[in-house]
Scaffold this motif. Sequence first.
Motif, PDB file in Angstrom:
ATOM      1  N   ARG A  80     209.105  29.670 -19.871  1.00 39.22           N
ATOM      2  CA  ARG A  80     207.697  29.316 -19.680  1.00 39.22           C
ATOM      3  C   ARG A  80     207.203  29.857 -18.334  1.00 39.22           C
ATOM      4  N   GLY A  83     206.224  33.435 -18.472  1.00 39.04           N
ATOM      5  CA  GLY A  83     204.871  33.619 -18.993  1.00 39.04           C
ATOM      6  C   GLY A  83     203.817  33.368 -17.937  1.00 39.04           C
ATOM      7  N   ALA A  87     201.114  36.163 -16.422  1.00 43.27           N
ATOM      8  CA  ALA A  87     199.665  35.940 -16.422  1.00 43.27           C
ATOM      9  C   ALA A  87     199.075  36.126 -15.029  1.00 43.27           C
ATOM     10  N   PRO A 295     206.744  29.196 -28.914  1.00 41.53           N
ATOM     11  CA  PRO A 295     206.263  30.299 -28.078  1.00 41.53           C
ATOM     12  C   PRO A 295     206.342  29.945 -26.600  1.00 41.53           C
ATOM     13  N   GLU A 297     207.202  31.753 -23.660  1.00 41.59           N
ATOM     14  CA  GLU A 297     206.480  32.617 -22.732  1.00 41.59           C
ATOM     15  C   GLU A 297     204.968  32.530 -22.949  1.00 41.59           C
ATOM     16  N   GLU A 298     204.574  32.481 -24.222  1.00 42.92           N
ATOM     17  CA  GLU A 298     203.140  32.422 -24.513  1.00 42.92           C
ATOM     18  C   GLU A 298     202.524  31.141 -23.963  1.00 42.92           C
ATOM     19  N   SER A 299     203.267  30.031 -24.017  1.00 43.08           N
ATOM     20  CA  SER A 299     202.720  28.776 -23.494  1.00 43.08           C
ATOM     21  C   SER A 299     202.475  28.875 -21.997  1.00 43.08           C
ATOM     22  N   ARG A 301     201.933  31.696 -20.268  1.00 41.63           N
ATOM     23  CA  ARG A 301     200.824  32.627 -20.061  1.00 41.63           C
ATOM     24  C   ARG A 301     199.488  31.945 -20.352  1.00 41.63           C
ATOM     25  N   ALA A 302     199.415  31.219 -21.480  1.00 44.98           N
ATOM     26  CA  ALA A 302     198.167  30.563 -21.856  1.00 44.98           C
ATOM     27  C   ALA A 302     197.768  29.495 -20.841  1.00 44.98           C
ATOM     28  N   GLU A 305     196.372  31.176 -17.725  1.00 40.77           N
ATOM     29  CA  GLU A 305     195.033  31.712 -17.985  1.00 40.77           C
ATOM     30  C   GLU A 305     193.992  30.588 -18.016  1.00 40.77           C
ATOM     31  N   LEU A 322     199.772  25.682 -30.071  1.00 43.49           N
ATOM     32  CA  LEU A 322     200.449  26.908 -30.489  1.00 43.49           C
ATOM     33  C   LEU A 322     201.357  26.605 -31.676  1.00 43.49           C
TER      34      LEU A 322
END
Length: 332
Positions: A80, A83, A87, A295, A297-299, A301-302, A305, A322
């Motif tokens: 995490r 991510g 970002a 997800p 890495e996506e968590s 990054r999100a 952001e 997600l």
Amino acid sequence: MAARTTIYDVATAAGVSISTVSLALNSPARVSQETRRKVLQAADALGFVPKQDAIAKARRGVGRVGVIAPFTSYPSVARRLNGILRAVGHRPLEIVLFDQESAAQSASPLLASLPITGRLDGLVVISLTLDEAVADRLSGMRLPTVLIDVRHPRFDSVHTDDAVGGRLVAEHLISRGHRRFGFLGETQRSGLYLSPSQQRLAGYRSALAEAGHLLLDGDVRLAGHGVAPARAVARELLSAPDRPSAVFAADDTLAAGTLRAARDLGLTVPEDLAVVGFDDSDLAEALELTTVRQPLEESGRAAMELLIQRLDQPGAVREMALGLQLIPRDTS
């Protein structure tokens, strides 16, 4: 030019000694909750910045974002963080990490205090449920905050549905023809919060029941987080005369311990025993483990952001859900 606020000012405002302020900021477990609250309120009200962090804060144009998480407890937290860092990219943001004991290992699992090592411009909290006093403090400080893996009505969050993940596992194992099921989750010291392991078990149990399969209490076991403790508890589960033919482990580390236990007992995977984990970590790929991919890495990054957006322009609380995906491999 106004004089910089000192630890003496904080002690006077809080009505405590300088040593008590130092303990409250650096070793919060050594003071009472009420004393810690008074010191933190005084530090926030006065804008106290410890000397060693004043230099970093003075860097022109550099913002500071704190990330607090059980970094040393779970490999998933590092992903995490990856991510989050992606970002950030080349933005002028300094990331400050604070390690926190995992909720499962703590007798007081709610995040009840925040480290004060300098003024932060934003905060990301990973896999730690907020105590209401901390939520009040963050709101009072107007510190932009984003939560990952947990939710609170006052803060932005990025999360997945652990119960849905448990259902995905149940449906997969039923489709493989299994009729006897087990579950290996993580031991937790406190019942003050509903852990991801418990939520995954709830979804798993519910989906099994809807298909006419009962998950008996004896088929649910808990272990400390680690391959060795999971291996020991899984051996007990798999040594029973009416052992399950399929086990859902609440994460990939616990699943790895289950696979070791199966090998100890001479069980062939997946012919004698199917094993499914959760996270889709590097360990899962190495072991060819069937698992639920979240997800990670996506968590991160999100969340970053969302935080960057909130730093630029405050607005209504936002929640981002997600999706999860079951990844079938050799163990089922």
